[in-house]
Design an enzyme around this catalytic site. Structure first.
Site, PDB file in Angstrom:
ATOM      1  N   CYS A 171      15.084  11.764  26.601  1.00 37.71           N
ATOM      2  CA  CYS A 171      16.073  12.841  26.500  1.00 37.71           C
ATOM      3  C   CYS A 171      15.445  14.184  26.146  1.00 37.71           C
ATOM      4  O   CYS A 171      16.071  15.223  26.345  1.00 37.71           O
ATOM      5  CB  CYS A 171      17.154  12.470  25.500  1.00 37.71           C
ATOM      6  SG  CYS A 171      16.553  12.306  23.793  1.00 37.71           S
ATOM      7  N   ARG A 183      28.163  19.992  17.883  1.00 40.70           N
ATOM      8  CA  ARG A 183      26.908  19.248  17.696  1.00 40.70           C
ATOM      9  C   ARG A 183      26.692  19.194  16.192  1.00 40.70           C
ATOM     10  O   ARG A 183      26.351  20.200  15.560  1.00 40.70           O
ATOM     11  CB  ARG A 183      25.773  19.977  18.410  1.00 40.70           C
ATOM     12  CG  ARG A 183      24.403  19.297  18.320  1.00 40.70           C
ATOM     13  CD  ARG A 183      23.383  20.144  19.091  1.00 40.70           C
ATOM     14  NE  ARG A 183      22.020  19.660  18.953  1.00 40.70           N
ATOM     15  CZ  ARG A 183      21.414  18.823  19.784  1.00 40.70           C
ATOM     16  NH1 ARG A 183      22.077  18.347  20.826  1.00 40.70           N
ATOM     17  NH2 ARG A 183      20.161  18.457  19.594  1.00 40.70           N
ATOM     18  N   ASP A 241      12.846   7.352  23.087  1.00 40.77           N
ATOM     19  CA  ASP A 241      13.304   8.556  22.394  1.00 40.77           C
ATOM     20  C   ASP A 241      12.337   8.798  21.244  1.00 40.77           C
ATOM     21  O   ASP A 241      11.517   7.937  20.905  1.00 40.77           O
ATOM     22  CB  ASP A 241      14.732   8.336  21.880  1.00 40.77           C
ATOM     23  CG  ASP A 241      15.433   9.630  21.462  1.00 40.77           C
ATOM     24  OD1 ASP A 241      14.797  10.704  21.521  1.00 40.77           O
ATOM     25  OD2 ASP A 241      16.605   9.555  21.064  1.00 40.77           O
ATOM     26  N   HIS A 279      25.195  10.260  21.460  1.00 40.70           N
ATOM     27  CA  HIS A 279      24.911  11.433  22.293  1.00 40.70           C
ATOM     28  C   HIS A 279      25.424  11.143  23.708  1.00 40.70           C
ATOM     29  O   HIS A 279      24.651  10.985  24.650  1.00 40.70           O
ATOM     30  CB  HIS A 279      23.406  11.707  22.300  1.00 40.70           C
ATOM     31  CG  HIS A 279      23.031  13.093  22.711  1.00 40.70           C
ATOM     32  ND1 HIS A 279      23.931  14.013  23.197  1.00 40.70           N
ATOM     33  CD2 HIS A 279      21.820  13.728  22.733  1.00 40.70           C
ATOM     34  CE1 HIS A 279      23.316  15.145  23.470  1.00 40.70           C
ATOM     35  NE2 HIS A 279      22.034  14.991  23.201  1.00 40.70           N
ATOM     36  N   ARG A 324      22.114  17.538  32.672  1.00 38.61           N
ATOM     37  CA  ARG A 324      23.019  17.845  31.562  1.00 38.61           C
ATOM     38  C   ARG A 324      23.998  18.942  31.992  1.00 38.61           C
ATOM     39  O   ARG A 324      25.192  18.897  31.657  1.00 38.61           O
ATOM     40  CB  ARG A 324      22.217  18.309  30.339  1.00 38.61           C
ATOM     41  CG  ARG A 324      21.401  17.222  29.643  1.00 38.61           C
ATOM     42  CD  ARG A 324      22.283  16.269  28.848  1.00 38.61           C
ATOM     43  NE  ARG A 324      23.068  16.967  27.864  1.00 38.61           N
ATOM     44  CZ  ARG A 324      22.629  17.340  26.656  1.00 38.61           C
ATOM     45  NH1 ARG A 324      21.371  17.092  26.304  1.00 38.61           N
ATOM     46  NH2 ARG A 324      23.422  17.944  25.800  1.00 38.61           N
ATOM     47  N   GLN A 351      24.329  13.219  26.948  1.00 40.81           N
ATOM     48  CA  GLN A 351      22.972  12.926  27.400  1.00 40.81           C
ATOM     49  C   GLN A 351      22.939  11.683  28.279  1.00 40.81           C
ATOM     50  O   GLN A 351      22.303  11.675  29.346  1.00 40.81           O
ATOM     51  CB  GLN A 351      22.052  12.734  26.195  1.00 40.81           C
ATOM     52  CG  GLN A 351      20.624  12.353  26.572  1.00 40.81           C
ATOM     53  CD  GLN A 351      19.908  13.442  27.333  1.00 40.81           C
ATOM     54  OE1 GLN A 351      19.817  14.563  26.843  1.00 40.81           O
ATOM     55  NE2 GLN A 351      19.417  13.137  28.530  1.00 40.81           N
TER      56      GLN A 351
END
Length: 305
Positions: free
Chosen positions: A263, A107, A222, A134, A291, A137
């Site tokens: 998310c 990450r 988001d 991402h 996830r 996700q």
């Protein structure tokens, strides 16, 4: 053994196989007591390095718990624990990690760091997030949608707000999973050009958010701002995005069966209001749980186990 770096870089049949495996493992876990490993332990004897240059809640917990449930072991490494991006190149760090671990999840910030790390690694690499994408996700988001509404192919997704890294992966997913995506937000905050080119005609623009959600099967937003933005940029961004807040008035323009996703973490009162986030159309916590399941399937796919 393959990497899982971008949705655009993974063949649609493989993406579908990951989804099938995720759903199957989730169903099996329902019969198991909390705190136990899965009935299958395909990661027995495997060690995964989990590298975090950025803070994380969901990514950290879901990967660590998933690896343990599958019978493997994880090593968690923060940016302060290793020399990545400082005294050592991403390539050299990848070569070292490959000598000790069977898989690496990273990450990080720039997509170039991820690409350099993956190119030098001799073990599978999973993209846990970059500033550009991402993919884990969005795989969880699609899994969640299909749990509630069936196949996403042919459906309409309205993205409202900022073209973030999650949005970029959603754009790529529109082509791979064959759904349409409408982006509604300031033009200067649109998704990444390369992602848009990959998706082609699957993407539409709509200035008016009410029109964007009018026929949507899924509404997504988001966070408007990054923890790394300067105060001046924060103020400017917030002002330009006020018309794109996902609130009760906007959701009332969408079909009653439309789902809402975010998310997380959410800035309540900015990009989304609490009545929407906690409302009947919201599936944000199912999305967060998934996830775990989809990443377990990604790990198995990468390792071929």
């Amino acid at each position: 053994m393959p990497d899982f770096l971008e949705i655009a870089g993974t063949a649609p049949p493989d993406l579908r196989e990951i989804m099938r495996e995720a759903a199957a493992m989730k169903a099996k876990r329902k019969a198991l007591p909390r705190g136990t490993t899965d009935s299958e332990r395909p990661l027995q004897g495997h060690i995964a390095a989990l590298i975090f240059e950025k803070p994380s809640t969901r990514t950290r917990m879901s990967f660590d718990v998933g690896i343990r449930q599958l019978g493997g072991q994880s090593i968690l490494l923060s940016g302060g624990d290793i020399h990545l991006g400082g005294a050592e190149t991403a390539a050299d760090t990848a070569r070292i990690v490959s000598r000790f671990a069977d898989l690496a999840m990273i990450r990080t910030f720039g997509a170039d760091s991820l690409a350099e790390f993956a190119a030098a690694a001799s073990v599978p690499v999973v993209n846990g997030l970059t500033n550009i994408s991402h993919p884990c996700q969005v795989m969880a988001d699609i899994m969640t949608f299909e749990e509630f509404r069936g196949p996403i192919a042919g459906k309409s997704v309205a993205w409202v707000g900022v073209g973030t890294n999650v949005c970029n992966s959603f754009v790529e997913a529109s082509a791979q999973f064959e759904f349409d995506l409408i982006f509604s937000g300031p033009s200067e905050l649109a998704p990444d050009t390369a992602c848009l080119e990959f998706a082609g005609s699957r993407i539409q623009y709509e200035d008016d958010p009410a029109s964007a959600v009018a026929a949507a099967d899924l509404v997504v937003t988001d966070a408007w701002t990054s923890m790394h933005d300067s105060p001046g940029k924060l103020d400017e961004t917030l002002q330009s995005l006020l018309p794109y807040q996902v609130n009760e008035a906007l959701m009332s323009k969408a079909p009653s069966e439309a789902l809402f996703m975010h998310c997380l973490p959410a800035h309540r009162g900015e990009e989304v209001t609490s009545p929407v986030l906690d409302g009947a159309q919201s599936v944000v916590f199912d999305e967060a749980e998934n996830r775990l399941h989809v990443q377990k399937a990604i790990l198995r796919w990468c390792l071929g186990v």
